[in-house]
Scaffold this motif. Sequence first.
Motif, PDB file in Angstrom:
ATOM      1  N   ASN A 197       0.837  -1.197   0.000  1.00 35.05           N
ATOM      2  CA  ASN A 197       0.000   0.000   0.000  1.00 35.05           C
ATOM      3  C   ASN A 197       0.870   1.244   0.000  1.00 35.05           C
ATOM      4  OD1 ASN A 197      -1.578  -2.063   2.139  1.00 35.05           O
ATOM      5  ND2 ASN A 197      -2.840  -1.239   0.487  1.00 35.05           N
ATOM      6  N   MET A 198       0.291   2.316  -0.506  1.00 31.56           N
ATOM      7  CA  MET A 198       1.052   3.556  -0.604  1.00 31.56           C
ATOM      8  C   MET A 198       0.116   4.750  -0.488  1.00 31.56           C
ATOM      9  SD  MET A 198       3.772   4.428  -3.607  1.00 31.56           S
ATOM     10  CE  MET A 198       4.383   6.067  -3.923  1.00 31.56           C
ATOM     11  N   TRP A 199       0.613   5.806   0.134  1.00 28.84           N
ATOM     12  CA  TRP A 199      -0.145   7.042   0.291  1.00 28.84           C
ATOM     13  C   TRP A 199       0.751   8.217  -0.096  1.00 28.84           C
ATOM     14  CZ3 TRP A 199       0.018   2.967   3.531  1.00 28.84           C
ATOM     15  CH2 TRP A 199      -1.182   2.380   3.935  1.00 28.84           C
ATOM     16  N   VAL A 200       0.143   9.285  -0.551  1.00 29.81           N
ATOM     17  CA  VAL A 200       0.867  10.515  -0.848  1.00 29.81           C
ATOM     18  C   VAL A 200       0.261  11.650  -0.033  1.00 29.81           C
ATOM     19  CG1 VAL A 200      -0.610  11.050  -2.842  1.00 29.81           C
ATOM     20  CG2 VAL A 200       1.667  12.079  -2.670  1.00 29.81           C
ATOM     21  N   LYS A 201       1.091  12.575   0.386  1.00 27.26           N
ATOM     22  CA  LYS A 201       0.621  13.736   1.156  1.00 27.26           C
ATOM     23  C   LYS A 201       1.242  14.995   0.572  1.00 27.26           C
ATOM     24  CE  LYS A 201       0.411  15.686   5.826  1.00 27.26           C
ATOM     25  NZ  LYS A 201       0.628  17.060   5.311  1.00 27.26           N
ATOM     26  N   GLY A 202       0.400  15.896   0.105  1.00 27.46           N
ATOM     27  CA  GLY A 202       0.887  17.194  -0.322  1.00 27.46           C
ATOM     28  C   GLY A 202       1.049  18.105   0.877  1.00 27.46           C
ATOM     29  N   SER A 203       1.798  19.166   0.705  1.00 27.76           N
ATOM     30  CA  SER A 203       1.992  20.092   1.823  1.00 27.76           C
ATOM     31  C   SER A 203       0.706  20.821   2.196  1.00 27.76           C
ATOM     32  CB  SER A 203       3.081  21.117   1.459  1.00 27.76           C
ATOM     33  OG  SER A 203       2.814  21.724   0.201  1.00 27.76           O
ATOM     34  N   LYS A 204      -0.341  20.692   1.345  1.00 28.58           N
ATOM     35  CA  LYS A 204      -1.626  21.323   1.633  1.00 28.58           C
ATOM     36  C   LYS A 204      -2.749  20.300   1.775  1.00 28.58           C
ATOM     37  CE  LYS A 204      -0.271  25.356  -1.127  1.00 28.58           C
ATOM     38  NZ  LYS A 204      -0.594  26.178  -2.323  1.00 28.58           N
ATOM     39  N   THR A 205      -2.414  19.004   1.858  1.00 25.73           N
ATOM     40  CA  THR A 205      -3.432  17.954   1.958  1.00 25.73           C
ATOM     41  C   THR A 205      -3.112  17.010   3.107  1.00 25.73           C
ATOM     42  OG1 THR A 205      -2.357  16.231   0.603  1.00 25.73           O
ATOM     43  CG2 THR A 205      -3.530  17.987  -0.571  1.00 25.73           C
ATOM     44  N   GLY A 226       2.420  22.159  -7.329  1.00 23.64           N
ATOM     45  CA  GLY A 226       2.754  23.285  -6.473  1.00 23.64           C
ATOM     46  C   GLY A 226       2.855  22.943  -5.004  1.00 23.64           C
ATOM     47  N   GLN A 227       2.907  21.649  -4.675  1.00 26.64           N
ATOM     48  CA  GLN A 227       3.027  21.218  -3.285  1.00 26.64           C
ATOM     49  C   GLN A 227       4.219  20.273  -3.143  1.00 26.64           C
ATOM     50  OE1 GLN A 227      -0.753  19.966  -1.334  1.00 26.64           O
ATOM     51  NE2 GLN A 227      -1.664  20.201  -3.360  1.00 26.64           N
ATOM     52  N   SER A 228       4.927  20.364  -2.036  1.00 26.69           N
ATOM     53  CA  SER A 228       5.953  19.363  -1.746  1.00 26.69           C
ATOM     54  C   SER A 228       5.231  18.059  -1.380  1.00 26.69           C
ATOM     55  CB  SER A 228       6.852  19.825  -0.597  1.00 26.69           C
ATOM     56  OG  SER A 228       6.080  20.032   0.578  1.00 26.69           O
ATOM     57  N   ASN A 246       8.784  14.896   2.616  1.00 27.65           N
ATOM     58  CA  ASN A 246       9.286  15.925   1.693  1.00 27.65           C
ATOM     59  C   ASN A 246      10.214  15.349   0.629  1.00 27.65           C
ATOM     60  OD1 ASN A 246       7.929  17.998   3.199  1.00 27.65           O
ATOM     61  ND2 ASN A 246       9.580  17.887   4.709  1.00 27.65           N
ATOM     62  N   VAL A 247       9.712  14.319  -0.038  1.00 25.12           N
ATOM     63  CA  VAL A 247      10.492  13.652  -1.080  1.00 25.12           C
ATOM     64  C   VAL A 247      10.713  14.571  -2.274  1.00 25.12           C
ATOM     65  CG1 VAL A 247      10.451  11.760  -2.756  1.00 25.12           C
ATOM     66  CG2 VAL A 247       9.674  11.372  -0.396  1.00 25.12           C
ATOM     67  N   ALA A 248       9.654  15.216  -2.721  1.00 26.42           N
ATOM     68  CA  ALA A 248       9.718  16.078  -3.898  1.00 26.42           C
ATOM     69  C   ALA A 248       9.407  17.514  -3.511  1.00 26.42           C
ATOM     70  CB  ALA A 248       8.736  15.592  -4.961  1.00 26.42           C
ATOM     71  N   PRO A 249      10.111  18.480  -4.067  1.00 30.55           N
ATOM     72  CA  PRO A 249       9.864  19.891  -3.744  1.00 30.55           C
ATOM     73  C   PRO A 249       8.586  20.392  -4.398  1.00 30.55           C
ATOM     74  CG  PRO A 249      11.483  19.736  -5.487  1.00 30.55           C
ATOM     75  CD  PRO A 249      11.204  18.320  -5.051  1.00 30.55           C
ATOM     76  N   GLU A 250       8.217  21.617  -4.109  1.00 35.58           N
ATOM     77  CA  GLU A 250       6.987  22.187  -4.651  1.00 35.58           C
ATOM     78  C   GLU A 250       6.998  22.245  -6.181  1.00 35.58           C
ATOM     79  OE1 GLU A 250       6.499  25.986  -2.879  1.00 35.58           O
ATOM     80  OE2 GLU A 250       6.000  25.200  -0.877  1.00 35.58           O
ATOM     81  N   ASN A 251       8.158  22.382  -6.768  1.00 35.32           N
ATOM     82  CA  ASN A 251       8.260  22.489  -8.230  1.00 35.32           C
ATOM     83  C   ASN A 251       8.622  21.146  -8.884  1.00 35.32           C
ATOM     84  OD1 ASN A 251      10.851  22.421  -7.197  1.00 35.32           O
ATOM     85  ND2 ASN A 251      11.694  23.854  -8.705  1.00 35.32           N
ATOM     86  N   TRP A 252       8.125  20.045  -8.306  1.00 33.71           N
ATOM     87  CA  TRP A 252       8.417  18.717  -8.859  1.00 33.71           C
ATOM     88  C   TRP A 252       7.869  18.596 -10.274  1.00 33.71           C
ATOM     89  CZ3 TRP A 252       4.117  16.002 -10.306  1.00 33.71           C
ATOM     90  CH2 TRP A 252       2.903  16.311  -9.694  1.00 33.71           C
ATOM     91  N   ASN A 253       8.470  17.665 -11.027  1.00 29.44           N
ATOM     92  CA  ASN A 253       8.069  17.465 -12.417  1.00 29.44           C
ATOM     93  C   ASN A 253       7.897  15.994 -12.725  1.00 29.44           C
ATOM     94  OD1 ASN A 253       8.217  20.219 -13.617  1.00 29.44           O
ATOM     95  ND2 ASN A 253      10.362  20.086 -12.971  1.00 29.44           N
ATOM     96  N   VAL A 254       6.969  15.685 -13.649  1.00 35.08           N
ATOM     97  CA  VAL A 254       6.866  14.322 -14.143  1.00 35.08           C
ATOM     98  C   VAL A 254       8.109  14.050 -14.987  1.00 35.08           C
ATOM     99  CG1 VAL A 254       4.355  14.296 -14.109  1.00 35.08           C
ATOM    100  CG2 VAL A 254       5.543  15.055 -16.170  1.00 35.08           C
ATOM    101  N   GLY A 255       8.528  12.793 -15.007  1.00 35.06           N
ATOM    102  CA  GLY A 255       9.751  12.433 -15.705  1.00 35.06           C
ATOM    103  C   GLY A 255      10.983  12.503 -14.824  1.00 35.06           C
ATOM    104  N   SER A 256      10.800  12.955 -13.582  1.00 33.90           N
ATOM    105  CA  SER A 256      11.927  13.061 -12.647  1.00 33.90           C
ATOM    106  C   SER A 256      11.875  11.936 -11.627  1.00 33.90           C
ATOM    107  CB  SER A 256      11.899  14.416 -11.923  1.00 33.90           C
ATOM    108  OG  SER A 256      12.029  15.480 -12.831  1.00 33.90           O
TER     109      SER A 256
END
Length: 265
Positions: A197-205, A226-228, A246-256
């Motif tokens: 199982n896996m979950w994701v958390k944005g800095s605003k969620t 726009g969220q880490s 905080n794996v990915a910064p606010e300016n994360w991109n697909v392909g990274s």
Amino acid sequence: MASFTSWSFKLLFMTLATFAIISKPSLAVAVPVFQSSPWAAAHATFYGDESASQTMGGACGYGDLFSNGYGTDTAALSTTLFNHGFACGTCYRIKCVDSPWCYSGVPSTTVTATNICPPNWAQDSNNGGWCNPPRAHFDMSKPAFMKIATWKAGIVPVMYRRVPCERPGGVRFSFQGNGYWLLVYVMNVGGGGDIANMWVKGSKTGWISMSHNWGASFQAFATLGGQSLSFKLTSYSTKETIIAWNVAPENWNVGSTYKTDVNFH
């Protein structure tokens, strides 16, 4: 005298009780650690050539196996072992047995599951349909196969067991998708090597549950731009849960691909 004795006893009891509270050891939380499984019987073949170029990609979605740390020590699993993709990333110790093609000394090698060996119902399970259910079968890269047997054998009986995956560094997350759909490939997983199982958390969620897509990928249908991003994962084998903050910064991109310093035991 009686009252002094009673007061002395109370004082002594309070002192001992306080000492007991202060000196009480903290309870350690047991961390699940993946243990090797018993040996079991199967067969092994190989695909591709010595360069292992045909093994790149695969059903697990690891892409370039060299740049992502898996190299040539890989195998495609029969559907019985593949477990709908939940076996992606698992590690197996394999040794050739009971064949004149085996190298002397019963050598063994460790491979990572990176692909599926689909069934071939046009052929008999004992004559070409090696990956047909319910057979346990490993279609290894040629370099990996050549560590245990002569490649001219084509197919050899083996003994195998699940073993802990030893990975340098932490779990890695490779992003695909778009602004409304995040698809994450999970790589370099230690311990049991698998994810349940896996979950994701944005800095605003809060924590958002991700569904298993296929292979080693999980997806979330959410607007997370726009969220880490942080991730929580549970091991399929040990049920251990880890959090990568905080794996990915606010300016994360697909392909990274984003690296962490946490992993399973």
